[in-house]
Design a protein around this motif. Sequence first.
Motif, PDB file in Angstrom:
ATOM      1  N   SER A 117      -6.770   3.827  -8.118  1.00 21.33           N
ATOM      2  CA  SER A 117      -6.538   4.843  -9.366  1.00 21.33           C
ATOM      3  C   SER A 117      -5.737   5.826  -8.886  1.00 21.33           C
ATOM      4  O   SER A 117      -5.911   6.294  -7.799  1.00 21.33           O
ATOM      5  CB  SER A 117      -7.947   5.380  -9.517  1.00 21.33           C
ATOM      6  OG  SER A 117      -9.056   4.444  -9.866  1.00 21.33           O
ATOM      7  N   TRP A 118      -4.999   6.418 -10.002  1.00 16.48           N
ATOM      8  CA  TRP A 118      -3.838   7.550  -9.542  1.00 16.48           C
ATOM      9  C   TRP A 118      -4.000   8.431 -10.625  1.00 16.48           C
ATOM     10  O   TRP A 118      -4.172   7.929 -11.708  1.00 16.48           O
ATOM     11  CB  TRP A 118      -2.571   6.776  -9.614  1.00 16.48           C
ATOM     12  CG  TRP A 118      -2.329   5.587  -8.315  1.00 16.48           C
ATOM     13  CD1 TRP A 118      -2.694   4.368  -8.529  1.00 16.48           C
ATOM     14  CD2 TRP A 118      -1.642   5.925  -7.199  1.00 16.48           C
ATOM     15  NE1 TRP A 118      -2.421   3.733  -7.235  1.00 16.48           N
ATOM     16  CE2 TRP A 118      -1.717   4.589  -6.341  1.00 16.48           C
ATOM     17  CE3 TRP A 118      -1.168   7.132  -6.721  1.00 16.48           C
ATOM     18  CZ2 TRP A 118      -1.309   4.468  -5.145  1.00 16.48           C
ATOM     19  CZ3 TRP A 118      -0.802   6.988  -5.167  1.00 16.48           C
ATOM     20  CH2 TRP A 118      -0.786   5.812  -4.702  1.00 16.48           C
ATOM     21  N   GLY A 119      -3.624   9.679 -10.150  1.00 13.98           N
ATOM     22  CA  GLY A 119      -3.275  10.673 -11.263  1.00 13.98           C
ATOM     23  C   GLY A 119      -2.108  10.499 -11.793  1.00 13.98           C
ATOM     24  O   GLY A 119      -1.141   9.661 -11.248  1.00 13.98           O
ATOM     25  N   GLN A 120      -1.590  11.573 -12.622  1.00 15.14           N
ATOM     26  CA  GLN A 120      -0.274  11.488 -13.229  1.00 15.14           C
ATOM     27  C   GLN A 120       0.713  12.301 -12.463  1.00 15.14           C
ATOM     28  O   GLN A 120       1.971  12.117 -12.881  1.00 15.14           O
ATOM     29  CB  GLN A 120      -0.332  12.343 -14.545  1.00 15.14           C
ATOM     30  CG  GLN A 120      -0.444  13.861 -14.496  1.00 15.14           C
ATOM     31  CD  GLN A 120      -1.575  14.369 -13.699  1.00 15.14           C
ATOM     32  OE1 GLN A 120      -2.564  13.943 -13.871  1.00 15.14           O
ATOM     33  NE2 GLN A 120      -1.393  15.752 -13.820  1.00 15.14           N
ATOM     34  N   GLY A 121       0.339  12.968 -11.495  1.00 14.26           N
ATOM     35  CA  GLY A 121       1.329  13.691 -10.362  1.00 14.26           C
ATOM     36  C   GLY A 121       1.458  15.109 -10.820  1.00 14.26           C
ATOM     37  O   GLY A 121       1.381  15.336 -11.970  1.00 14.26           O
ATOM     38  N   THR A 122       1.969  16.018  -9.683  1.00 15.28           N
ATOM     39  CA  THR A 122       2.181  17.113 -10.094  1.00 15.28           C
ATOM     40  C   THR A 122       3.233  17.552  -9.403  1.00 15.28           C
ATOM     41  O   THR A 122       3.427  17.097  -8.001  1.00 15.28           O
ATOM     42  CB  THR A 122       1.042  18.207  -9.659  1.00 15.28           C
ATOM     43  OG1 THR A 122       1.475  19.443  -9.971  1.00 15.28           O
ATOM     44  CG2 THR A 122       0.619  18.114  -8.158  1.00 15.28           C
ATOM     45  N   GLN A 123       4.591  18.233  -9.757  1.00 10.65           N
ATOM     46  CA  GLN A 123       5.599  18.273  -9.139  1.00 10.65           C
ATOM     47  C   GLN A 123       5.530  19.655  -8.109  1.00 10.65           C
ATOM     48  O   GLN A 123       4.998  20.784  -8.598  1.00 10.65           O
ATOM     49  CB  GLN A 123       6.671  18.821 -10.345  1.00 10.65           C
ATOM     50  CG  GLN A 123       7.992  19.120  -9.590  1.00 10.65           C
ATOM     51  CD  GLN A 123       8.800  17.915  -8.955  1.00 10.65           C
ATOM     52  OE1 GLN A 123       8.874  17.012  -9.391  1.00 10.65           O
ATOM     53  NE2 GLN A 123       9.372  18.268  -7.638  1.00 10.65           N
ATOM     54  N   VAL A 124       5.978  19.177  -7.043  1.00 13.63           N
ATOM     55  CA  VAL A 124       6.071  20.427  -5.958  1.00 13.63           C
ATOM     56  C   VAL A 124       7.596  20.738  -5.449  1.00 13.63           C
ATOM     57  O   VAL A 124       8.317  19.613  -5.113  1.00 13.63           O
ATOM     58  CB  VAL A 124       5.303  20.218  -4.760  1.00 13.63           C
ATOM     59  CG1 VAL A 124       5.560  21.134  -3.766  1.00 13.63           C
ATOM     60  CG2 VAL A 124       3.979  20.178  -4.826  1.00 13.63           C
ATOM     61  N   THR A 125       8.209  21.727  -5.843  1.00 13.83           N
ATOM     62  CA  THR A 125       9.608  22.189  -5.439  1.00 13.83           C
ATOM     63  C   THR A 125       9.580  23.194  -4.171  1.00 13.83           C
ATOM     64  O   THR A 125       9.211  24.254  -4.733  1.00 13.83           O
ATOM     65  CB  THR A 125      10.381  22.173  -6.631  1.00 13.83           C
ATOM     66  OG1 THR A 125      10.292  21.452  -7.476  1.00 13.83           O
ATOM     67  CG2 THR A 125      11.923  22.682  -6.461  1.00 13.83           C
ATOM     68  N   VAL A 126      10.277  22.891  -3.217  1.00 14.70           N
ATOM     69  CA  VAL A 126      10.358  23.904  -2.241  1.00 14.70           C
ATOM     70  C   VAL A 126      12.055  24.159  -1.998  1.00 14.70           C
ATOM     71  O   VAL A 126      12.742  23.467  -1.925  1.00 14.70           O
ATOM     72  CB  VAL A 126       9.884  23.471  -0.756  1.00 14.70           C
ATOM     73  CG1 VAL A 126       9.960  24.481   0.039  1.00 14.70           C
ATOM     74  CG2 VAL A 126       8.358  22.948  -1.180  1.00 14.70           C
ATOM     75  N   SER A 127      12.181  25.398  -2.288  1.00 18.27           N
ATOM     76  CA  SER A 127      13.609  25.930  -2.239  1.00 18.27           C
ATOM     77  C   SER A 127      13.884  26.270  -0.906  1.00 18.27           C
ATOM     78  O   SER A 127      13.153  27.287  -0.156  1.00 18.27           O
ATOM     79  CB  SER A 127      13.894  27.059  -3.381  1.00 18.27           C
ATOM     80  OG  SER A 127      12.814  28.041  -3.118  1.00 18.27           O
ATOM     81  N   SER A 128      15.138  26.384  -0.512  1.00 21.54           N
ATOM     82  CA  SER A 128      15.665  26.894   0.825  1.00 21.54           C
ATOM     83  C   SER A 128      16.024  28.027   0.792  1.00 21.54           C
ATOM     84  O   SER A 128      16.267  28.874  -0.174  1.00 21.54           O
ATOM     85  CB  SER A 128      16.709  25.712   1.299  1.00 21.54           C
ATOM     86  OG  SER A 128      17.862  25.829   0.470  1.00 21.54           O
TER      87      SER A 128
END
Length: 128
Positions: A117-128
Amino acid sequence: QVQLVESGGGLVQAGGSLRLSCAASGRTFSGYAMGWFRQAPGKEREFVVYINWTGGSTYYADSVKGRFTISRDSAKSTVYLQMNTLKPEDTAVYYCAAALRRNTILVGPARVSDFGSWGQGTQVTVSS
């Protein structure tokens, strides 16, 4: 199946922290090992961490060991991923997953096929 909904993603600077949450519903949450995977653009989905349904054993990918912490709250049917000291290479869509079979104890690195079973996902963005 277990229905999963992730939340908590966002944009953060390198060195910062985020906490992801995954709320479960449907079949009994407590009997399932829970995991987190991530997928960056153009790359395959990769294993990050899991926690067994007993709550006492976890396994982390080397890339996140010492920076990420998984936990679960059975009363709330929720699993968390605390992410500290984030790096630009942590940028990805993060997916929560429940083990394919109930009462399974995972050992060693997990595969996508270990989870059903999987969720829809959530975006993680790490800026430098």
